[in-house]
Design an enzyme around this catalytic site. Structure first.
Site, mmCIF file in Angstrom:
data_model
loop_
_atom_site.group_PDB
_atom_site.id
_atom_site.type_symbol
_atom_site.label_atom_id
_atom_site.label_comp_id
_atom_site.label_asym_id
_atom_site.label_seq_id
_atom_site.Cartn_x
_atom_site.Cartn_y
_atom_site.Cartn_z
ATOM 1 N N THR A 176 43.241 8.594 14.408
ATOM 2 C CA THR A 176 43.839 9.817 14.939
ATOM 3 C C THR A 176 43.900 10.932 13.901
ATOM 4 O O THR A 176 44.133 10.687 12.719
ATOM 5 C CB THR A 176 45.265 9.490 15.436
ATOM 6 O OG1 THR A 176 45.164 8.432 16.383
ATOM 7 C CG2 THR A 176 45.929 10.684 16.085
ATOM 8 N N SER A 224 44.085 11.781 21.849
ATOM 9 C CA SER A 224 43.391 11.109 22.963
ATOM 10 C C SER A 224 41.896 11.381 22.902
ATOM 11 O O SER A 224 41.081 10.516 23.224
ATOM 12 C CB SER A 224 43.951 11.608 24.304
ATOM 13 O OG SER A 224 45.302 11.230 24.442
ATOM 14 N N ASP A 255 40.019 -2.457 22.823
ATOM 15 C CA ASP A 255 39.990 -3.476 23.894
ATOM 16 C C ASP A 255 40.660 -4.763 23.408
ATOM 17 O O ASP A 255 41.324 -5.465 24.162
ATOM 18 C CB ASP A 255 38.536 -3.828 24.272
ATOM 19 C CG ASP A 255 37.881 -2.766 25.153
ATOM 20 O OD1 ASP A 255 38.583 -1.838 25.598
ATOM 21 O OD2 ASP A 255 36.658 -2.877 25.389
ATOM 22 N N ARG A 307 34.118 -9.237 28.365
ATOM 23 C CA ARG A 307 34.615 -7.881 28.217
ATOM 24 C C ARG A 307 35.927 -7.731 29.001
ATOM 25 O O ARG A 307 36.031 -8.171 30.140
ATOM 26 C CB ARG A 307 33.577 -6.917 28.778
ATOM 27 C CG ARG A 307 34.013 -5.508 28.612
ATOM 28 C CD ARG A 307 32.874 -4.571 28.936
ATOM 29 N NE ARG A 307 33.352 -3.244 28.610
ATOM 30 C CZ ARG A 307 32.582 -2.239 28.311
ATOM 31 N NH1 ARG A 307 31.307 -2.403 28.270
ATOM 32 N NH2 ARG A 307 33.094 -1.074 28.044
ATOM 33 N N GLY A 342 78.216 4.134 30.119
ATOM 34 C CA GLY A 342 78.432 5.019 28.965
ATOM 35 C C GLY A 342 78.246 4.312 27.643
ATOM 36 O O GLY A 342 77.753 4.905 26.673
ATOM 37 N N GLU A 367 48.082 3.591 20.507
ATOM 38 C CA GLU A 367 46.896 2.826 20.971
ATOM 39 C C GLU A 367 46.453 3.248 22.376
ATOM 40 O O GLU A 367 46.052 2.420 23.193
ATOM 41 C CB GLU A 367 47.144 1.326 20.858
ATOM 42 C CG GLU A 367 47.148 0.902 19.399
ATOM 43 C CD GLU A 367 46.762 -0.527 19.160
ATOM 44 O OE1 GLU A 367 45.952 -1.076 19.932
ATOM 45 O OE2 GLU A 367 47.263 -1.100 18.181
ATOM 46 N N SER A 374 49.704 6.148 28.167
ATOM 47 C CA SER A 374 49.618 5.566 29.521
ATOM 48 C C SER A 374 48.645 6.361 30.380
ATOM 49 O O SER A 374 47.999 5.809 31.276
ATOM 50 C CB SER A 374 51.010 5.534 30.168
ATOM 51 O OG SER A 374 51.809 4.556 29.527
HETATM 52 N N1 CAA Z 1 33.676 -0.703 24.871
HETATM 53 C C1 CAA Z 1 32.396 -0.363 24.522
HETATM 54 N N2 CAA Z 1 31.907 0.892 24.713
HETATM 55 C C2 CAA Z 1 32.727 1.820 25.280
HETATM 56 C C3 CAA Z 1 34.045 1.516 25.665
HETATM 57 C C4 CAA Z 1 34.513 0.200 25.451
HETATM 58 N N3 CAA Z 1 35.744 -0.164 25.779
HETATM 59 N N4 CAA Z 1 34.603 2.626 26.170
HETATM 60 C C5 CAA Z 1 33.669 3.591 26.117
HETATM 61 N N5 CAA Z 1 32.535 3.088 25.583
HETATM 62 C C6 CAA Z 1 31.266 3.791 25.384
HETATM 63 C C7 CAA Z 1 30.734 4.356 26.711
HETATM 64 O O1 CAA Z 1 29.951 3.399 27.382
HETATM 65 C C8 CAA Z 1 29.904 5.525 26.225
HETATM 66 O O2 CAA Z 1 28.678 5.015 25.750
HETATM 67 P P1 CAA Z 1 27.291 5.871 25.828
HETATM 68 O O3 CAA Z 1 27.460 7.004 24.880
HETATM 69 O O4 CAA Z 1 26.251 4.890 25.391
HETATM 70 O O5 CAA Z 1 27.152 6.313 27.260
HETATM 71 C C9 CAA Z 1 30.686 6.025 25.021
HETATM 72 O O6 CAA Z 1 31.489 4.932 24.561
HETATM 73 C C10 CAA Z 1 31.587 7.200 25.344
HETATM 74 O O7 CAA Z 1 32.464 6.811 26.364
HETATM 75 P P2 CAA Z 1 33.307 7.851 27.247
HETATM 76 O O8 CAA Z 1 32.360 8.875 27.827
HETATM 77 O O9 CAA Z 1 34.149 7.064 28.186
HETATM 78 O O10 CAA Z 1 34.187 8.574 26.105
HETATM 79 P P3 CAA Z 1 35.313 9.663 26.183
HETATM 80 O O11 CAA Z 1 35.086 10.654 25.109
HETATM 81 O O12 CAA Z 1 35.486 10.153 27.576
HETATM 82 O O13 CAA Z 1 36.613 8.844 25.709
HETATM 83 C C11 CAA Z 1 38.603 7.556 26.073
HETATM 84 C C12 CAA Z 1 37.102 7.752 26.375
HETATM 85 C C13 CAA Z 1 39.012 6.358 26.901
HETATM 86 C C14 CAA Z 1 39.419 8.756 26.463
HETATM 87 C C15 CAA Z 1 38.764 7.258 24.568
HETATM 88 O O14 CAA Z 1 38.475 8.393 23.789
HETATM 89 C C16 CAA Z 1 40.143 6.741 24.202
HETATM 90 O O15 CAA Z 1 40.411 5.547 24.359
HETATM 91 N N6 CAA Z 1 41.030 7.630 23.726
HETATM 92 C C17 CAA Z 1 42.335 7.192 23.240
HETATM 93 C C18 CAA Z 1 42.269 6.909 21.770
HETATM 94 C C19 CAA Z 1 43.357 6.012 21.315
HETATM 95 O O16 CAA Z 1 43.666 4.996 21.924
HETATM 96 N N7 CAA Z 1 43.942 6.386 20.183
HETATM 97 C C20 CAA Z 1 44.972 5.583 19.579
HETATM 98 C C21 CAA Z 1 44.662 5.390 18.133
HETATM 99 S S1 CAA Z 1 45.150 3.863 17.466
HETATM 100 C C22 CAA Z 1 46.788 4.034 17.139
HETATM 101 O O17 CAA Z 1 47.547 4.361 17.991
HETATM 102 C C23 CAA Z 1 47.165 3.837 15.725
HETATM 103 C C24 CAA Z 1 48.278 2.980 15.346
HETATM 104 O O18 CAA Z 1 48.446 2.859 14.163
HETATM 105 C C25 CAA Z 1 49.161 2.245 16.265
#
Ligand code: CAA
Length: 390
Positions: free
Chosen positions: A126, A132, A239, A310, A339, A362, A365
């Site tokens: 991040t 996001s 995942d 997956r 309270g 992560e 929602s």
């Molecule tokens: N597994 C494998 N590949 C994936 C995938 C997955 N789960 N999800 C997406 N992809 C692939 C897609 O197939 C696509 O591939 P191609 O380029 O070959 O077509 C590529 O990735 C892009 O996918 P999207 O078009 O779906 O990507 P997007 O830009 O729309 O983003 C999103 C998708 C779900 C919004 C993603 O950006 C996301 O999960 N955002 C949230 C980020 C997050 O969780 N941040 C938290 C940080 S960790 C944290 O909180 C730190 C801590 O210390 C606790």
């Protein structure tokens, strides 16, 4: 046959984690929350009894536990104190890209560091302008000779102040969106700067920091997976780790429910314990269903991983439902206390504050719903193996 019976080993793991949460975490949890105290002593003890780095394969010095066992541990940590739990579990998030994309030497070195001593690692994805929207990141990595040079800043980094190494995502092709991101392992000693520790609403025993890289040089072999394939590595990592976060949310909800149950049997209003009133009973009933349903979603998401399948959809179902449920259950627990629930002398307001981050980190929602909607409207191959790198 669908069977929700745990193996004897899994039961033992859960018992060990519950015992640890009861004896080492619970007694100090509310005190740590007050001053936002870093729980180093608990980190050392958890490492000693083998409750950290549980997914590290045996060849790198770990226990090589399955994902379901990891979730059993995270539920108990969440029940004890999710702030402490986050501190204990964050190595799992940081190490997953190394396991998925690191060379043999990199795995040996960096996973070995975690299993040889109670050291910590952080996952640095991040940025201020990229929450996001991961693709919006601005940190860059430039190849100069046989080194990568990193520049930029990362925020909301769990354990950021204490980590010995970081998995860092950076742009290696600025104009290629998600196809221009690469992942690296960066030792702290390469020159990572810790800029700021955050003062948070909840999970105050966990450390959340801003870190930066100013011409930080790392060897070329510290690239994880292929160049420009870091986005997928991040998604594959999430995942695998979102079920654990969901498990922690179940733990928070379970703790809040238990407090509400006990209090409702003691507190007398209108001449009877409030547990005798249907208004309270229905709140308790909804809490119990949410805890149960959340746990089943967690177990499904983790079991798919253990079968090498997956789990993107199942993982987001679990994270979304368990996080939102933890918020609802803890809010209702405060309601059952009336309270008194709003007063810091009572245990449930902390749980309500702690639960909030579950809907944020992560993947919020809303991001989980986005993943669920995409996977439902345009399903990817559900049985596709959880490949190492894509
Ligand atoms: N597994 C494998 N590949 C994936 C995938 C997955 N789960 N999800 C997406 N992809 C692939 C897609 O197939 C696509 O591939 P191609 O380029 O070959 O077509 C590529 O990735 C892009 O996918 P999207 O078009 O779906 O990507 P997007 O830009 O729309 O983003 C999103 C998708 C779900 C919004 C993603 O950006 C996301 O999960 N955002 C949230 C980020 C997050 O969780 N941040 C938290 C940080 S960790 C944290 O909180 C730190 C801590 O210390 C606790």
């Amino acid at each position: 046959m669908v069977d929700f019976t745990l193996t004897d080993e899994q039961k033992d793991t859960r018992e060990l984690a519950h015992d640890f949460a009861t004896k080492e975490i619970r007694p100090v949890a509310w005190e740590l929350d007050k001053e936002s105290t870093w729980p180093q002593e608990i980190v050392n003890k958890a490492w000693e009894v083998g409750l950290m780095n549980t997914h590290v394969p045996e060849e790198y010095g770990g226990a090589g536990l399955d994902y379901l066992s990891g979730c059993l541990i995270e539920e108990e940590f969440g029940w004890g104190c999710s702030g402490v739990g986050t501190s204990l579990s964050a190595n799992g998030l940081a190490m997953t890209p190394v396991l998925l994309g690191g060379s043999e030497e990199i795995k040996k070195h960096y996973l070995g560091m975690l299993t040889e001593e109670p050291k910590l690692a952080s996952f640095a994805l991040t940025e201020p302008e990229a929450g996001s929207d991961v693709s919006g990141m601005r940190t860059t990595a430039t190849k100069i000779g046989d080194k990568w040079v990193l520049n930029g800043s990362k925020c909301f980094i769990t354990n950021g102040s204490h980590a010995d190494w970081y998995t860092v995502y950076a742009k290696t092709d600025k104009d290629a969106g998600h196809k221009g991101i690469s992942a690296f392992v960066v030792p702290r000693e390469a020159g990572v700067t810790v800029d700021k520790k955050e003062d948070k609403l909840g999970q105050r025993a966990s450390n959340t920091a801003t870190i930066s890289f100013n011409d930080v040089e790392i060897p070329a072999d510290h690239l994880l997976g292929e160049e420009n394939h870091g986005f997928k590595l991040a998604m594959q990592t999430l995942d695998r780790t979102r079920p654990g976060v969901a498990a922690a949310a179940v733990g928070i909800a379970r703790a809040a429910m238990e407090f509400a149950v006990d209090y409702s049997k003691e507190r007398v209003q209108f001449g009877v314990p409030i547990a005798m009133h249907q208004a309270i009973q229905f709140m308790i009933a909804d809490m119990a269903t949410k805890v149960e349903a959340g746990r089943l979603l967690v177990w499904q998401a983790a079991s798919l991983l253990d079968q090498g399948k997956r789990n993107t959809l199942a993982s987001s179902h679990a994270k979304r439902f368990a996080a939102d449920s933890a918020m609802e259950v803890t809010t209702d627990a405060v309601q059952v206390y009336g309270g008194y629930g709003f007063i810091k002398d009572y245990p449930v307001e902390k749980l309500m504050r702690d639960a909030k981050i579950m809907q944020l980190y992560e993947g919020t929602s809303q991001i989980q719903r986005l993943v669920i909607a995409r996977e439902t409207l345009m399903p990817r191959k559900a049985q596709e193996p959880a490949a190492a790198t894509a």
